[in-house]
Design a protein around this motif. Structure first.
Motif, mmCIF file in Angstrom:
data_model
loop_
_atom_site.group_PDB
_atom_site.id
_atom_site.type_symbol
_atom_site.label_atom_id
_atom_site.label_comp_id
_atom_site.label_asym_id
_atom_site.label_seq_id
_atom_site.Cartn_x
_atom_site.Cartn_y
_atom_site.Cartn_z
ATOM 1 N N SER A 51 35.103 42.475 85.528
ATOM 2 C CA SER A 51 36.542 42.333 85.736
ATOM 3 C C SER A 51 37.231 43.685 85.892
ATOM 4 O O SER A 51 38.439 43.746 86.100
ATOM 5 C CB SER A 51 37.172 41.582 84.558
ATOM 6 O OG SER A 51 37.077 42.357 83.379
ATOM 7 N N ARG A 60 33.492 40.225 91.415
ATOM 8 C CA ARG A 60 34.676 40.278 90.554
ATOM 9 C C ARG A 60 34.902 38.954 89.821
ATOM 10 O O ARG A 60 34.733 37.883 90.374
ATOM 11 C CB ARG A 60 35.913 40.607 91.386
ATOM 12 C CG ARG A 60 37.172 40.708 90.551
ATOM 13 C CD ARG A 60 38.105 41.774 91.062
ATOM 14 N NE ARG A 60 39.347 41.788 90.314
ATOM 15 C CZ ARG A 60 39.501 42.355 89.132
ATOM 16 N NH1 ARG A 60 38.493 42.945 88.554
ATOM 17 N NH2 ARG A 60 40.657 42.338 88.517
ATOM 18 N N GLU A 62 37.821 37.424 86.645
ATOM 19 C CA GLU A 62 39.096 37.738 86.006
ATOM 20 C C GLU A 62 38.876 38.114 84.543
ATOM 21 O O GLU A 62 37.987 37.574 83.880
ATOM 22 C CB GLU A 62 40.040 36.539 86.093
ATOM 23 C CG GLU A 62 40.533 36.254 87.497
ATOM 24 C CD GLU A 62 41.280 37.438 88.097
ATOM 25 O OE1 GLU A 62 42.171 37.991 87.406
ATOM 26 O OE2 GLU A 62 40.977 37.816 89.239
ATOM 27 N N HIS A 116 38.493 43.060 79.372
ATOM 28 C CA HIS A 116 37.624 43.244 80.535
ATOM 29 C C HIS A 116 36.187 42.956 80.120
ATOM 30 O O HIS A 116 35.792 43.174 78.976
ATOM 31 C CB HIS A 116 37.773 44.651 81.109
ATOM 32 C CG HIS A 116 39.065 44.817 81.817
ATOM 33 N ND1 HIS A 116 39.263 44.364 83.097
ATOM 34 C CD2 HIS A 116 40.241 45.325 81.407
ATOM 35 C CE1 HIS A 116 40.500 44.608 83.458
ATOM 36 N NE2 HIS A 116 41.130 45.193 82.442
#
Length: 146
Positions: A51, A60, A62, A116
């Motif tokens: 992320s 990628r 979220e 993250h």
């Protein structure tokens, strides 16, 4: 016909042996950890999702919501992983596949904009989507407990 079967059996054993060796060797090592205050970038291989800003679109995911931080270690355990390192702003965990014992690292970094995460295989090129599925399962568990 018999010689073809023998050759196929030998090839199958070589492939299985190679996969076993890769799985065994993936048990060595540890998660990359924080680098410059961020999670390590994903390699170009499709066996990693992250992320962090700058992650290519195909890799990628979220970030998790910031309020999920305290629940992450228990959810890792519920999904079969082991927390290897836990700090105030960083968590590293390992997940091991059942068949060939491949080890994947899952890392979390607490930030002002959320949590993250990075999930990556230690060896090999493709993970057949295992890391993306793991992140989805973690996210689902976090959502279920809200």
């Amino acid at each position: 016909m018999k010689s073809i079967l023998i050759i196929l059996l030998v090839l199958l054993l070589l492939v299985a042996g190679g996969l076993y060796y890769l799985g065994k060797s993936s048990g060595d090592g540890a998660a990359p950890g924080l680098q410059g205050g961020r999670l390590a970038a994903c390699p170009s291989a499709p066996n990693c999702v992250s992320s962090e800003d700058g992650t290519p679109e195909g890799q990628r995911v979220e970030p998790f919501p910031a309020e999920a931080w305290a629940r992450i270690p228990s959810i890792i355990g519920e999904l079969g992983g082991r927390v290897m390192r836990e700090e105030s702003d960083y968590i590293a965990a390992e997940f091991t596949s059942s068949l060939f014992r491949f080890v994947d690292d899952v890392e979390f970094r607490r930030a002002t904009d959320g949590i993250h995460l990075r999930s990556a295989s230690r060896v090999g090129y493709s993970d057949l989507g295992a890391n993306r599925k793991r992140v989805a399962a973690l996210r689902e568990q976090l959502s279920a407990g809200e």
